[in-house]
Motif scaffolding. Structure first.
Motif, PDB file in Angstrom:
ATOM      1  N   VAL A  70     -64.477  -2.151 102.590  1.00 39.86           N
ATOM      2  CA  VAL A  70     -65.064  -2.203 103.926  1.00 39.86           C
ATOM      3  C   VAL A  70     -64.605  -3.471 104.630  1.00 39.86           C
ATOM      4  O   VAL A  70     -64.274  -4.467 103.977  1.00 39.86           O
ATOM      5  CB  VAL A  70     -66.616  -2.159 103.840  1.00 39.86           C
ATOM      6  N   GLY A  71     -64.573  -3.418 105.960  1.00 45.15           N
ATOM      7  CA  GLY A  71     -64.210  -4.603 106.734  1.00 45.15           C
ATOM      8  C   GLY A  71     -63.200  -4.332 107.817  1.00 45.15           C
ATOM      9  O   GLY A  71     -63.212  -4.974 108.865  1.00 45.15           O
ATOM     10  N   MET A  72     -62.304  -3.355 107.591  1.00 41.13           N
ATOM     11  CA  MET A  72     -61.268  -3.104 108.597  1.00 41.13           C
ATOM     12  C   MET A  72     -61.859  -2.628 109.918  1.00 41.13           C
ATOM     13  O   MET A  72     -61.381  -3.000 110.989  1.00 41.13           O
ATOM     14  CB  MET A  72     -60.260  -2.085 108.078  1.00 41.13           C
ATOM     15  N   ARG A  77     -63.312  -4.375 116.325  1.00 43.60           N
ATOM     16  CA  ARG A  77     -64.378  -4.356 117.315  1.00 43.60           C
ATOM     17  C   ARG A  77     -64.468  -5.688 118.057  1.00 43.60           C
ATOM     18  O   ARG A  77     -64.172  -6.746 117.508  1.00 43.60           O
ATOM     19  CB  ARG A  77     -65.728  -4.055 116.658  1.00 43.60           C
ATOM     20  N   SER A  78     -64.921  -5.602 119.308  1.00 44.59           N
ATOM     21  CA  SER A  78     -65.018  -6.802 120.139  1.00 44.59           C
ATOM     22  C   SER A  78     -66.125  -7.743 119.676  1.00 44.59           C
ATOM     23  O   SER A  78     -66.127  -8.922 120.030  1.00 44.59           O
ATOM     24  CB  SER A  78     -65.247  -6.409 121.603  1.00 44.59           C
ATOM     25  N   ASP A  79     -67.094  -7.255 118.879  1.00 42.45           N
ATOM     26  CA  ASP A  79     -68.184  -8.110 118.401  1.00 42.45           C
ATOM     27  C   ASP A  79     -67.911  -8.655 116.994  1.00 42.45           C
ATOM     28  O   ASP A  79     -68.838  -9.012 116.273  1.00 42.45           O
ATOM     29  CB  ASP A  79     -69.509  -7.348 118.424  1.00 42.45           C
ATOM     30  N   PHE A  80     -66.646  -8.725 116.620  1.00 41.92           N
ATOM     31  CA  PHE A  80     -66.258  -9.245 115.308  1.00 41.92           C
ATOM     32  C   PHE A  80     -66.877 -10.622 115.074  1.00 41.92           C
ATOM     33  O   PHE A  80     -66.734 -11.526 115.894  1.00 41.92           O
ATOM     34  CB  PHE A  80     -64.731  -9.339 115.238  1.00 41.92           C
ATOM     35  N   ASP A  81     -67.571 -10.789 113.942  1.00 41.46           N
ATOM     36  CA  ASP A  81     -68.318 -12.018 113.666  1.00 41.46           C
ATOM     37  C   ASP A  81     -68.174 -12.375 112.189  1.00 41.46           C
ATOM     38  O   ASP A  81     -68.881 -11.825 111.338  1.00 41.46           O
ATOM     39  CB  ASP A  81     -69.785 -11.829 114.031  1.00 41.46           C
ATOM     40  N   PRO A  82     -67.274 -13.295 111.836  1.00 40.79           N
ATOM     41  CA  PRO A  82     -67.071 -13.648 110.427  1.00 40.79           C
ATOM     42  C   PRO A  82     -68.336 -14.151 109.737  1.00 40.79           C
ATOM     43  O   PRO A  82     -68.539 -13.888 108.551  1.00 40.79           O
ATOM     44  CB  PRO A  82     -65.996 -14.745 110.496  1.00 40.79           C
ATOM     45  N   ASP A 110     -51.776  -6.636 106.015  1.00 36.92           N
ATOM     46  CA  ASP A 110     -51.459  -6.669 107.449  1.00 36.92           C
ATOM     47  C   ASP A 110     -51.304  -5.232 107.929  1.00 36.92           C
ATOM     48  O   ASP A 110     -50.214  -4.670 107.894  1.00 36.92           O
ATOM     49  CB  ASP A 110     -50.174  -7.478 107.669  1.00 36.92           C
ATOM     50  N   HIS A 111     -52.395  -4.640 108.404  1.00 40.18           N
ATOM     51  CA  HIS A 111     -52.330  -3.220 108.737  1.00 40.18           C
ATOM     52  C   HIS A 111     -51.539  -2.961 110.011  1.00 40.18           C
ATOM     53  O   HIS A 111     -51.014  -1.864 110.209  1.00 40.18           O
ATOM     54  CB  HIS A 111     -53.734  -2.626 108.883  1.00 40.18           C
ATOM     55  N   ARG A 122     -50.643  -6.682 117.195  1.00 44.25           N
ATOM     56  CA  ARG A 122     -50.494  -6.917 115.759  1.00 44.25           C
ATOM     57  C   ARG A 122     -50.921  -8.335 115.404  1.00 44.25           C
ATOM     58  O   ARG A 122     -51.618  -8.549 114.412  1.00 44.25           O
ATOM     59  CB  ARG A 122     -49.040  -6.674 115.335  1.00 44.25           C
ATOM     60  N   ARG A 123     -50.529  -9.319 116.224  1.00 40.05           N
ATOM     61  CA  ARG A 123     -50.924 -10.697 115.931  1.00 40.05           C
ATOM     62  C   ARG A 123     -52.430 -10.869 116.046  1.00 40.05           C
ATOM     63  O   ARG A 123     -53.043 -11.601 115.263  1.00 40.05           O
ATOM     64  CB  ARG A 123     -50.192 -11.660 116.867  1.00 40.05           C
ATOM     65  N   ALA A 124     -53.035 -10.185 117.023  1.00 37.13           N
ATOM     66  CA  ALA A 124     -54.484 -10.262 117.182  1.00 37.13           C
ATOM     67  C   ALA A 124     -55.184  -9.663 115.968  1.00 37.13           C
ATOM     68  O   ALA A 124     -56.139 -10.249 115.427  1.00 37.13           O
ATOM     69  CB  ALA A 124     -54.908  -9.542 118.452  1.00 37.13           C
ATOM     70  N   LEU A 125     -54.720  -8.490 115.525  1.00 41.49           N
ATOM     71  CA  LEU A 125     -55.336  -7.855 114.371  1.00 41.49           C
ATOM     72  C   LEU A 125     -55.101  -8.683 113.115  1.00 41.49           C
ATOM     73  O   LEU A 125     -56.017  -8.832 112.281  1.00 41.49           O
ATOM     74  CB  LEU A 125     -54.768  -6.444 114.192  1.00 41.49           C
ATOM     75  N   LYS A 126     -53.903  -9.246 112.962  1.00 37.55           N
ATOM     76  CA  LYS A 126     -53.604 -10.065 111.785  1.00 37.55           C
ATOM     77  C   LYS A 126     -54.512 -11.292 111.734  1.00 37.55           C
ATOM     78  O   LYS A 126     -54.998 -11.684 110.654  1.00 37.55           O
ATOM     79  CB  LYS A 126     -52.142 -10.511 111.838  1.00 37.55           C
ATOM     80  N   ALA A 127     -54.786 -11.889 112.885  1.00 42.11           N
ATOM     81  CA  ALA A 127     -55.692 -13.041 112.912  1.00 42.11           C
ATOM     82  C   ALA A 127     -57.086 -12.638 112.446  1.00 42.11           C
ATOM     83  O   ALA A 127     -57.747 -13.375 111.698  1.00 42.11           O
ATOM     84  CB  ALA A 127     -55.747 -13.635 114.318  1.00 42.11           C
ATOM     85  N   ARG A 128     -57.534 -11.469 112.877  1.00 44.76           N
ATOM     86  CA  ARG A 128     -58.844 -10.975 112.449  1.00 44.76           C
ATOM     87  C   ARG A 128     -58.853 -10.700 110.940  1.00 44.76           C
ATOM     88  O   ARG A 128     -59.815 -11.024 110.236  1.00 44.76           O
ATOM     89  CB  ARG A 128     -59.182  -9.687 113.207  1.00 44.76           C
ATOM     90  N   ILE A 129     -57.802 -10.067 110.446  1.00 45.77           N
ATOM     91  CA  ILE A 129     -57.730  -9.743 109.021  1.00 45.77           C
ATOM     92  C   ILE A 129     -57.710 -11.022 108.187  1.00 45.77           C
ATOM     93  O   ILE A 129     -58.341 -11.095 107.123  1.00 45.77           O
ATOM     94  CB  ILE A 129     -56.504  -8.865 108.725  1.00 45.77           C
ATOM     95  N   ASP A 130     -57.009 -12.038 108.653  1.00 44.41           N
ATOM     96  CA  ASP A 130     -56.998 -13.321 107.941  1.00 44.41           C
ATOM     97  C   ASP A 130     -58.409 -13.908 107.855  1.00 44.41           C
ATOM     98  O   ASP A 130     -58.805 -14.451 106.817  1.00 44.41           O
ATOM     99  CB  ASP A 130     -56.065 -14.312 108.641  1.00 44.41           C
ATOM    100  N   GLN A 131     -59.165 -13.786 108.950  1.00 45.65           N
ATOM    101  CA  GLN A 131     -60.546 -14.278 108.924  1.00 45.65           C
ATOM    102  C   GLN A 131     -61.402 -13.448 107.970  1.00 45.65           C
ATOM    103  O   GLN A 131     -62.219 -13.998 107.228  1.00 45.65           O
ATOM    104  CB  GLN A 131     -61.138 -14.229 110.335  1.00 45.65           C
ATOM    105  N   LEU A 132     -61.211 -12.133 107.989  1.00 46.15           N
ATOM    106  CA  LEU A 132     -61.946 -11.270 107.070  1.00 46.15           C
ATOM    107  C   LEU A 132     -61.619 -11.626 105.624  1.00 46.15           C
ATOM    108  O   LEU A 132     -62.522 -11.722 104.771  1.00 46.15           O
ATOM    109  CB  LEU A 132     -61.603  -9.807 107.350  1.00 46.15           C
ATOM    110  N   ASN A 133     -60.344 -11.830 105.326  1.00 48.50           N
ATOM    111  CA  ASN A 133     -59.955 -12.188 103.964  1.00 48.50           C
ATOM    112  C   ASN A 133     -60.527 -13.539 103.555  1.00 48.50           C
ATOM    113  O   ASN A 133     -60.862 -13.750 102.385  1.00 48.50           O
ATOM    114  CB  ASN A 133     -58.434 -12.204 103.833  1.00 48.50           C
ATOM    115  N   GLY A 134     -60.634 -14.460 104.513  1.00 47.64           N
ATOM    116  CA  GLY A 134     -61.271 -15.737 104.215  1.00 47.64           C
ATOM    117  C   GLY A 134     -62.721 -15.550 103.807  1.00 47.64           C
ATOM    118  O   GLY A 134     -63.215 -16.213 102.879  1.00 47.64           O
TER     119      GLY A 134
END
Length: 261
Positions: A70-72, A77-82, A110-111, A122-134
């Motif tokens: 879960v997480g992707m 979403r615009s309300d993404f909150d790490p 990197d989906h 892609r860069r925006a999504l990758k930044a989000r995924i990096d935060q999720l992985n953190g």
């Protein structure tokens, strides 16, 4: 099984319309029959869904192992909150551990590279995924549980590992993911009497018409909906990047002095 549509098994259809996917493949490898396997996942699930809607069912089952994918959906979403993601994942893992269940979450790849998103998205999504992985790294370390890293999984970036939508694993992708889960579980001391085979069998094959139909009916609308959430964030990344380059640019050399008589 806890999580979103990948945990449901989307991308690995069976003749007749049912989904198989990673969960049943892992259950079979562990020697767990249908009566001992529970899939709480549903499509579109986010981290909070796992905490509030799926976790109670998993706790009631008191399973030995719980796979958590879960997480992707949160990253899109615009309300993404790490911080909220960290709190929810921490609660899920803590409660499972307290119930005697070994949870195995995933960290993501990197989906945008798989889906072939335009550069800014892609860069925006990758930044989000990096935060999720953190978030995943921090919480996994806190609880000392194993984790599957999709970015390092062989075959992750091969087209054959993905279904027609490029959002969900194909049968081969689900088998690769199931093999990764069982390898991690074996490393944690869980018996795996029947290793997962990577040979595709039993699944329904997608036709060229299926590919075109998905692209028209679901692919383009999905990209439009998710793009509207990511575009403002992507624009912010581009602006900050441009401002950063301006600040880092060297100052021009001063004009030479001209001697006067």
């Amino acid at each position: 099984m806890l999580g979103d549509s990948t945990a449901v098994g989307l991308g690995d259809p069976l003749p007749g319309g049912a989904w198989r996917g990673v969960g049943p493949l892992v259950a079979d490898a562990l020697g767990i029959g249908p009566a001992g396997y529970l899939n709480c996942a549903f499509t579109g699930a986010r981290m909070r869904c796992v905490r509030t809607e799926q976790l109670p069912h998993a706790l009631a089952r008191r399973a030995d192992v719980a796979l958590v994918i879960v997480g992707m959906n949160d990253t899109l979403r615009s309300d993404f909150d790490p911080r909220a993601l960290a709190a929810d994942l921490d609660h899920v893992l803590a409660q499972l551990r307290a119930a005697g269940t070994l949870p195995v979450p995933v960290r993501f790849h990197d989906h945008g590279r798989v889906f072939r998103l335009p550069g800014p998205l892609r860069r925006a999504l990758k930044a989000r995924i990096d935060q999720l992985n953190g978030v995943v790294d921090t919480v996994v370390s806190r609880h000392g549980v194993p984790c599957v890293d999709l970015d390092r999984l062989p075959g992750t970036y091969e087209l054959a590992s993905w279904s027609v939508d490029r959002l969900h694993p194909s049968e081969r992708g689900h088998r690769l993911l199931a093999r990764a889960f069982t390898d991690v579980l074996a490393g944690a001391g869980v018996a795996v009497p029947r290793p997962v085979s990577l040979a595709c069998s039993g699944g329904a094959q997608a036709s060229a018409l299926d590919h075109v139909g998905w692209l028209v009916a679901k692919g383009v609308p999905w990209l439009w909906r998710r793009g509207r959430d990511l575009v403002p964030y992507a624009a912010g990344i581009l602006v900050r990047s441009a401002l950063g380059r301006q600040r880092e640019a060297p100052a021009p050399d001063p004009a030479p002095e001209v001697a006067t008589a």
